[in-house]
Design an enzyme around this catalytic site. Structure first.
Site, short mmCIF file in Angstrom:
data_model
loop_
_atom_site.label_atom_id
_atom_site.label_comp_id
_atom_site.label_asym_id
_atom_site.label_seq_id
_atom_site.Cartn_x
_atom_site.Cartn_y
_atom_site.Cartn_z
N HIS A 65 -8.74 7.62 6.82
CA HIS A 65 -8.24 7.11 7.99
C HIS A 65 -7.09 7.72 8.77
O HIS A 65 -6.88 7.81 9.76
CB HIS A 65 -8.00 5.64 7.62
CG HIS A 65 -7.56 4.92 9.11
ND1 HIS A 65 -8.52 4.83 10.22
CD2 HIS A 65 -6.68 4.09 9.54
CE1 HIS A 65 -8.21 4.02 11.05
NE2 HIS A 65 -6.89 3.58 10.91
N ASP A 66 -6.07 8.30 7.85
CA ASP A 66 -4.89 9.01 8.53
C ASP A 66 -5.17 10.17 9.07
O ASP A 66 -4.44 10.99 9.65
CB ASP A 66 -4.17 9.27 7.07
CG ASP A 66 -3.06 8.18 6.97
OD1 ASP A 66 -3.20 7.14 7.81
OD2 ASP A 66 -2.23 8.01 6.02
N SER A 88 -6.91 4.35 15.63
CA SER A 88 -6.86 3.01 14.89
C SER A 88 -6.65 1.86 15.61
O SER A 88 -7.35 1.49 16.64
CB SER A 88 -5.83 3.13 13.75
OG SER A 88 -5.97 1.88 12.94
N ASP A 145 -13.19 8.75 6.78
CA ASP A 145 -12.56 7.45 7.08
C ASP A 145 -13.56 6.16 6.60
O ASP A 145 -14.44 5.87 7.27
CB ASP A 145 -12.32 7.35 8.39
CG ASP A 145 -11.72 6.20 8.94
OD1 ASP A 145 -11.27 5.26 8.16
OD2 ASP A 145 -11.19 5.99 10.33
#
Length: 374
Positions: free
Chosen positions: A351-352, A153, A318
């Protein structure tokens, strides 16, 4: 103790008396970075790996504290003896960035000019500012070049910036779940989150420290909004669906659905330990990140000077930093004939996913890192 954990670790402080002038034009007369190290630096000082953290991350990347054994590093599943980032081979450095709230100089630190917390007077910081500060830490540790710079990220953006700003000091860059710049939608999410904090009556223009209060309501809402963007729709549907809590009422505005309860829990937990001003700074650093801007929007030109070899990783679900954004980075590197490997990993975690203990994901990282010379 977690399996194959690095074991107990100790946080350290790097104190720099040399001023640093930030992109915003403000000079910090002296500053500190909190950091941790794992593994052993070899005699040639050639096996060092830098871990760059995401928006709410910090220097406690792996292991645990003796006095707080449940406080396990946020990437402990990746770093340790025999793990993908093997501390039997690598000397790993985790650092809390300038502007942070975990021991590095930031808004809650004392401003030497006033003797009070910096608060709203702390300058906006950029990813390039962080790279320069991290380079000073590397100098202090005697590390001339990193075997690899790794981040997910916002951390992946830092890894990319290292290859642009200090190309001779990075041999490999692992850019995970990142993007070459934010979309308008992502900037919009960040602004709504900031407005939730700024309009909290307890924010006091960023100087809430002197009032002995914290804008927890605003920070709570900001985290709830952010957390929605870190998950995938499929993941939320599978985990929560439209399930209601056993104690739920009906036809009201209380917490009825399980997803509502989960988001409130995440918001409350986050607001209990994170600093509101740091949240503002980190989201602004995300907004400003755009290495191609100085080159007429041409990312390939921005990356032309890079010397590192690259691994770029994206995750199918994501939607915050979609695989298409990672492929922009790959295409720019290919145009420059840089060595780049790309992996697009099927994952339900949104996204995690870059934080998860996913077998295929970790296999990809381990395979790449085995070929990183130390």
């Amino acid at each position: 103790m977690p399996e194959r954990s690095i074991g107990p670790v100790t946080a350290r402080r790097f104190v720099c008396a040399e001023p640093i002038t930030l992109a915003a034009g403000v000079t910090l007369p002296g500053w500190e970075l909190a950091y941790e190290t794992y593994g052993t630096l070899n005699a040639a000082r050639s096996n060092a790996v830098l871990i760059c953290h995401a928006l709410s991350g910090h220097h406690h990347v792996a292991g645990y504290y003796t006095d707080a054994p449940k406080n396990i590093g946020w990437w402990d599943n990746l770093i340790g003896p025999g793990k993908p980032l093997d501390t039997n081979r690598f000397f790993v450095v985790g650092v809390n960035n300038l502007g942070g709230c975990h021991g590095s100089t930031g808004p809650s630190s004392l401003n030497p000019a006033t003797g009070e917390p910096w608060g709203a007077d702390f300058p906006v910081v950029t990813v390039s500012d962080w790279v320069r500060a991290q380079a000073k830490l590397a100098d202090a540790l005697g590390i001339e070049s990193w075997a690899a710079v790794v981040g997910g990220s916002l951390g992946g953006m830092q890894a990319l910036q290292w290859t642009i700003d200090l190309p001779e000091r990075v041999r490999h860059a692992l850019v995970i779940a990142a993007a070459p710049r934010l979309t308008a939608e992502n900037i919009a999410f960040n602004d709504v989150a900031r407005q939730a904090i700024i309009t909290d009556p307890e924010f006091h223009g960023g100087n809430f420290y002197r009032h002995n209060v914290r804008p927890t309501r605003g920070l709570r809402l900001a985290r709830m909004l952010g957390h929605i963007t870190y998950l995938s729709d499929d993941q939320m549907a599978e985990k929560f669906g439209r399930k209601r809590r056993p104690s739920a009422g009906s036809y009201g505005f209380g917490v009825e659905f399980e997803i509502e309860s989960y988001l409130r829990y995440q918001g409350d937990k986050f607001a209990g330990w994170f600093d509101a001003n740091t949240y503002l700074l980190m989201t602004k650093a995300l907004d400003y990140f755009d290495p191609a801007e100085a080159h007429g929007g041409d990312l390939a030109t921005a990356l032309a000077a890079a010397r590192a070899k690259f691994l770029v990783v994206a995750f199918t679900t994501d939607w915050r930093f979609s695989p298409a954004r990672s492929r922009e980075i790959v295409n720019a590197l290919v145009k420059n004939k840089h060595a780049v490997s790309y992996s697009e990993i099927t994952s339900p975690h949104g996204h995690d996913a870059f934080l998860m203990d996913d077998h295929y994901y970790h296999t990809v990282l381990a395979a790449y890192l085995r070929n990183v010379e130390t």
